[in-house]
Design a protein around this motif. Sequence first.
Motif, PDB file in Angstrom:
ATOM      1  N   PRO A 265       0.824  -1.219   0.000  1.00 55.64           N
ATOM      2  CA  PRO A 265       0.000   0.000   0.000  1.00 55.64           C
ATOM      3  C   PRO A 265       0.856   1.266   0.000  1.00 55.64           C
ATOM      4  N   THR A 266       0.291   2.331  -0.513  1.00 58.77           N
ATOM      5  CA  THR A 266       1.028   3.598  -0.615  1.00 58.77           C
ATOM      6  C   THR A 266       1.509   4.080   0.744  1.00 58.77           C
ATOM      7  N   LYS A 267       0.698   3.893   1.760  1.00 56.93           N
ATOM      8  CA  LYS A 267       1.075   4.354   3.098  1.00 56.93           C
ATOM      9  C   LYS A 267       2.341   3.662   3.587  1.00 56.93           C
ATOM     10  N   GLU A 268       2.475   2.389   3.278  1.00 52.99           N
ATOM     11  CA  GLU A 268       3.678   1.643   3.689  1.00 52.99           C
ATOM     12  C   GLU A 268       4.906   2.146   2.940  1.00 52.99           C
ATOM     13  N   LEU A 269       4.755   2.448   1.661  1.00 51.12           N
ATOM     14  CA  LEU A 269       5.895   2.896   0.859  1.00 51.12           C
ATOM     15  C   LEU A 269       6.259   4.350   1.110  1.00 51.12           C
ATOM     16  N   MET A 270       5.478   5.048   1.921  1.00 49.73           N
ATOM     17  CA  MET A 270       5.783   6.440   2.255  1.00 49.73           C
ATOM     18  C   MET A 270       6.322   6.579   3.680  1.00 49.73           C
ATOM     19  N   ARG A 271       6.498   5.470   4.379  1.00 45.80           N
ATOM     20  CA  ARG A 271       7.001   5.526   5.750  1.00 45.80           C
ATOM     21  C   ARG A 271       8.436   6.042   5.780  1.00 45.80           C
ATOM     22  N   LYS A 272       8.733   6.819   6.800  1.00 40.91           N
ATOM     23  CA  LYS A 272      10.085   7.351   6.976  1.00 40.91           C
ATOM     24  C   LYS A 272      10.890   6.353   7.790  1.00 40.91           C
ATOM     25  N   VAL A 273      11.581   5.460   7.091  1.00 45.16           N
ATOM     26  CA  VAL A 273      12.300   4.370   7.744  1.00 45.16           C
ATOM     27  C   VAL A 273      13.750   4.380   7.284  1.00 45.16           C
ATOM     28  N   GLY A 274      14.557   3.564   7.966  1.00 40.06           N
ATOM     29  CA  GLY A 274      15.964   3.443   7.603  1.00 40.06           C
ATOM     30  C   GLY A 274      16.875   4.238   8.513  1.00 40.06           C
ATOM     31  N   THR A 275      18.161   3.949   8.410  1.00 40.64           N
ATOM     32  CA  THR A 275      19.170   4.657   9.198  1.00 40.64           C
ATOM     33  C   THR A 275      19.444   6.026   8.582  1.00 40.64           C
ATOM     34  N   LYS A 276      19.465   7.040   9.412  1.00 42.82           N
ATOM     35  CA  LYS A 276      19.510   8.421   8.939  1.00 42.82           C
ATOM     36  C   LYS A 276      20.720   8.694   8.039  1.00 42.82           C
ATOM     37  N   LYS A 277      21.889   8.172   8.398  1.00 44.35           N
ATOM     38  CA  LYS A 277      23.106   8.444   7.620  1.00 44.35           C
ATOM     39  C   LYS A 277      23.049   7.828   6.232  1.00 44.35           C
ATOM     40  N   TYR A 278      22.231   6.810   6.051  1.00 41.30           N
ATOM     41  CA  TYR A 278      22.143   6.110   4.764  1.00 41.30           C
ATOM     42  C   TYR A 278      20.812   6.388   4.060  1.00 41.30           C
ATOM     43  N   ARG A 279      20.009   7.271   4.590  1.00 40.71           N
ATOM     44  CA  ARG A 279      18.651   7.481   4.092  1.00 40.71           C
ATOM     45  C   ARG A 279      18.643   8.392   2.870  1.00 40.71           C
ATOM     46  N   ALA A 280      17.894   8.005   1.849  1.00 42.08           N
ATOM     47  CA  ALA A 280      17.771   8.800   0.629  1.00 42.08           C
ATOM     48  C   ALA A 280      16.917  10.031   0.878  1.00 42.08           C
ATOM     49  N   PRO A 281      17.117  11.108   0.092  1.00 47.00           N
ATOM     50  CA  PRO A 281      16.340  12.335   0.322  1.00 47.00           C
ATOM     51  C   PRO A 281      14.850  12.166   0.084  1.00 47.00           C
ATOM     52  N   GLU A 282      14.440  11.196  -0.749  1.00 49.80           N
ATOM     53  CA  GLU A 282      13.007  11.007  -0.987  1.00 49.80           C
ATOM     54  C   GLU A 282      12.297  10.279   0.159  1.00 49.80           C
ATOM     55  N   TYR A 296      20.698   4.508  -3.204  1.00 47.64           N
ATOM     56  CA  TYR A 296      21.298   5.614  -2.453  1.00 47.64           C
ATOM     57  C   TYR A 296      22.012   5.086  -1.204  1.00 47.64           C
ATOM     58  N   SER A 297      21.383   4.192  -0.460  1.00 43.34           N
ATOM     59  CA  SER A 297      22.016   3.631   0.742  1.00 43.34           C
ATOM     60  C   SER A 297      23.268   2.841   0.378  1.00 43.34           C
ATOM     61  N   TYR A 298      23.231   2.148  -0.751  1.00 38.74           N
ATOM     62  CA  TYR A 298      24.412   1.415  -1.221  1.00 38.74           C
ATOM     63  C   TYR A 298      25.549   2.392  -1.505  1.00 38.74           C
ATOM     64  N   GLY A 299      25.249   3.528  -2.139  1.00 35.18           N
ATOM     65  CA  GLY A 299      26.270   4.535  -2.399  1.00 35.18           C
ATOM     66  C   GLY A 299      26.818   5.149  -1.118  1.00 35.18           C
ATOM     67  N   ALA A 300      25.939   5.399  -0.123  1.00 32.45           N
ATOM     68  CA  ALA A 300      26.415   5.935   1.148  1.00 32.45           C
ATOM     69  C   ALA A 300      27.335   4.942   1.856  1.00 32.45           C
ATOM     70  N   MET A 301      27.029   3.657   1.714  1.00 28.98           N
ATOM     71  CA  MET A 301      27.891   2.634   2.299  1.00 28.98           C
ATOM     72  C   MET A 301      29.245   2.605   1.592  1.00 28.98           C
ATOM     73  N   LEU A 302      29.252   2.719   0.275  1.00 29.98           N
ATOM     74  CA  LEU A 302      30.522   2.747  -0.463  1.00 29.98           C
ATOM     75  C   LEU A 302      31.359   3.951  -0.060  1.00 29.98           C
ATOM     76  N   LEU A 303      30.710   5.097   0.099  1.00 28.33           N
ATOM     77  CA  LEU A 303      31.439   6.302   0.474  1.00 28.33           C
ATOM     78  C   LEU A 303      32.071   6.158   1.855  1.00 28.33           C
ATOM     79  N   ARG A 304      31.357   5.551   2.780  1.00 31.44           N
ATOM     80  CA  ARG A 304      31.925   5.340   4.111  1.00 31.44           C
ATOM     81  C   ARG A 304      33.117   4.391   4.051  1.00 31.44           C
ATOM     82  N   ILE A 305      33.009   3.355   3.245  1.00 28.89           N
ATOM     83  CA  ILE A 305      34.115   2.396   3.123  1.00 28.89           C
ATOM     84  C   ILE A 305      35.347   3.093   2.538  1.00 28.89           C
ATOM     85  N   CYS A 306      35.145   3.924   1.524  1.00 27.57           N
ATOM     86  CA  CYS A 306      36.275   4.640   0.925  1.00 27.57           C
ATOM     87  C   CYS A 306      36.922   5.591   1.935  1.00 27.57           C
ATOM     88  N   ASN A 307      36.114   6.260   2.736  1.00 29.22           N
ATOM     89  CA  ASN A 307      36.673   7.161   3.751  1.00 29.22           C
ATOM     90  C   ASN A 307      37.449   6.388   4.816  1.00 29.22           C
TER      91      ASN A 307
END
Length: 399
Positions: A265-282, A296-307
């Motif tokens: 359902p749309t309501k489920e797909l609009m929930r604000k979930v996930g870890t803040k540091k890896y959360r996409a802007p949408e 987006y979360s995959y890219g944030a994880m790659l960036l942390r690994i590179c750092n």
Amino acid sequence: MELGGVRDMRIEDVDVDVELEDAELVEDNEVEQPPKKNDGAEPKPSTSRHRHHHPRQVVEREGRERAAPSEKRVSSKERRERKESSSDSSNDTLGASNFEELRVLEHNRTIGEFDWWGLSSKRDWVRIGKGGYGCVYKAKWYGKTVAIKEARVNSKGSAKRALEREVEHLSKIHHPNVIHIFGWFSRKNAMYLVMEYVPHCLRDDWTASRVDMLRIMLQVARSLFFLHRKGIVHRDIKTRNICVTADYKVAKLIDFGLAASIHSPTKELMRKVGTKKYRAPEVNGTTIQGFGVDIYSYGAMLLRICNDFSDMSTDYSHVTKILQPLATSCLDPNPRNRPTSYEILKYLHDCLHRNMSMKEPFINSMVQELKENCLGLGRAVALREDPDFPQLKKSKTVL
């Protein structure tokens, strides 16, 4: 006098004082007093009448006095044994007190049926992790080491719903780079998910320095590609949810407590979930989410690994020069401009000089589907009217 008539004797027959019961009560409660000084005076003869007790009463009383300490010890030992046995039975039989209750428990089990007879007692479990919804333990199941996730029923019931969601998705997913579950069961006010035990976590710097990071990231991309083809969005991709086997060669994606289907359902797909540091802007509570949040979360994880690699003494430039540009493309604010899981997988295959042979018709239709669901079920109207993504209005590509 016959022994058979002892029960019919009267007190007068044995010359016992009529206040025998009161006297025995006083004697039982007597406290030994210290001897008084006599001051040289002769002791006065006792004027109290000598009380005679029936031989059988004396024997019974002495027997009780001798047996009391041993009976007390035996009873305390029995209580300990009874407590231990009840604890064992509660752990091994899920709280059932008899076989009939066990049969009822067996009859009522539905999806994810689990053979918990071989599971070790809970007091032998070792806690290896703790999260917002409960704890994770290491235990034995018929001699095999397994991990058990426990979800306690809290006031809102969110822990139980998260574990039920995890069971729902993982029971349908079978992939070498996704954690495998053996089943689940409920006991009292908790729910337990039994899964394979994977000892290492990518969040640990020691583990990150031991693995072949390019191959591990390729395996994570492979698991995302598999999930997205099945229409599942993980929504919590991060290093903590990437486990690695004991030989440091195989990655396992874990924790599907926030996962959702693109057909939810749309309501489920609009929930604000996930870890803040890896959360996409949408993921803002007003936009429908799709596969793009995982990218987006995959890219944030790659960036942390590179750092993290740049801060280590060992030279990991051969890894960062491949992962850095991939992370940048995955972190694009517009989900439409991010690569799909297939494109990530193909890029890493090419970097590792591996041939990723696939049929062209299958690739075209698959990539089109992944693009359509990068943000919420391919709803073009929702994308064009979203003020947070003005670039989508100028896009000529029809979703």
